[in-house]
Design a protein around this motif. Structure first.
Motif, PDB file in Angstrom:
ATOM      1  N   GLY A 182       1.080  -1.071   0.181  1.00  0.00           N
ATOM      2  CA  GLY A 182      -0.002  -0.027  -0.011  1.00  0.00           C
ATOM      3  C   GLY A 182       0.880   1.204  -0.027  1.00  0.00           C
ATOM      4  N   PHE A 219      -1.212  -3.979   3.546  1.00  0.00           N
ATOM      5  CA  PHE A 219      -2.751  -4.073   3.716  1.00  0.00           C
ATOM      6  C   PHE A 219      -3.293  -5.326   3.375  1.00  0.00           C
ATOM      7  N   ASN A 262     -12.227  -1.546   1.047  1.00  0.00           N
ATOM      8  CA  ASN A 262     -10.674  -0.931   1.206  1.00  0.00           C
ATOM      9  C   ASN A 262     -10.675   0.828   0.845  1.00  0.00           C
ATOM     10  N   ASP A 318      -7.336   2.224   2.821  1.00  0.00           N
ATOM     11  CA  ASP A 318      -6.398   1.434   2.386  1.00  0.00           C
ATOM     12  C   ASP A 318      -5.803   1.787   1.101  1.00  0.00           C
ATOM     13  N   ARG A 334      -1.410   6.059  -2.793  1.00  0.00           N
ATOM     14  CA  ARG A 334      -2.476   4.972  -2.272  1.00  0.00           C
ATOM     15  C   ARG A 334      -2.724   4.159  -3.895  1.00  0.00           C
TER      16      ARG A 334
END
Length: 206
Positions: A54, A60, A108, A113, A147
């Motif tokens: 991540g 994650f 997510n 995340d 991300r």
């Protein structure tokens, strides 16, 4: 105005949370239908969970609808699925072809995340052209300053699927870094629109 990085943009985070929440509400009946279909057609859990890289290389746990037979699945994730993969269930082929197996990643996104758009998250030890991705591409980890995304510029530009070909694998990282450099909310909107057309409507996944 100075260009901000995707991961530090409050506007991008707000767009992600609002859009992902609305999508989950809108798609709730489909979500429930897929859950029932998975339970009815093959033994095992509904969701597939796996550690991925991540933001800033932090691991994650990604969520997907399970599309493979439980006893044949590759928990490590270094063995990629290929066309006609015997590990994939009949329902799983449909989910992959329409990218519906990716829907749980909206969770997510809400958790923080992932983002709706960004470099696709890879498993640690991901192989490209039969070698570690980071050995093939020395600047590989630069993609993790954003991300990871459910979709990304690389995917809508044709770099999706197998990383067996070195040139294609290198090009994918190039698209990831181009996205980070040129990011804006308008870019995200265009990538999402192209994803809906390519993956969900034309069914180019596997």
């Amino acid at each position: 105005m100075a260009h901000s990085e995707p991961a530090t943009s409050v506007a991008k985070r707000a767009f992600d949370v609002v859009t992902a929440s609305m999508a989950l509400l809108f798609l709730a009946p489909l979500f429930v239908g897929i859950v029932i279909a998975i339970k009815a057609t093959s033994p095992g859990p509904v969701f597939f969970r796996q550690h991925r890289y991540g933001y800033r290389n932090r691991l994650f746990k990604i969520y997907k609808f399970r599309s493979m037979r439980t006893e044949l699945s590759d928990v490590g994730g270094t063995r990629q699925a290929v066309q006609g993969d015997p590990r994939v269930t009949a329902l799983g082929r449909v989910l992959r072809a329409t990218s519906l197996d990716e829907l749980p990643q909206l969770i997510n996104v809400i958790k923080g995340d992932m983002s709706l758009v960004g470099p696709r998250p890879h498993v640690p030890g991901m192989l490209a052209a039969d070698m570690l991705y980071e050995d093939l591409v020395p600047y590989y980890f630069q993609r993790h300053i954003a991300r990871p995304g459910i979709t990304g510029l690389a995917q809508v530009s044709g770099c999706r699927g197998s990383t067996a070909d070195a040139a294609a694998a290198i090009a994918r990282i190039g698209y990831d870094l181009e996205y980070i450099e040129k990011w804006s909310l308008w870019v995200d909107v265009k990538v999402i629109a192209r994803t809906v057309q390519r993956e969900f409507l034309s069914g180019s996944g596997f």
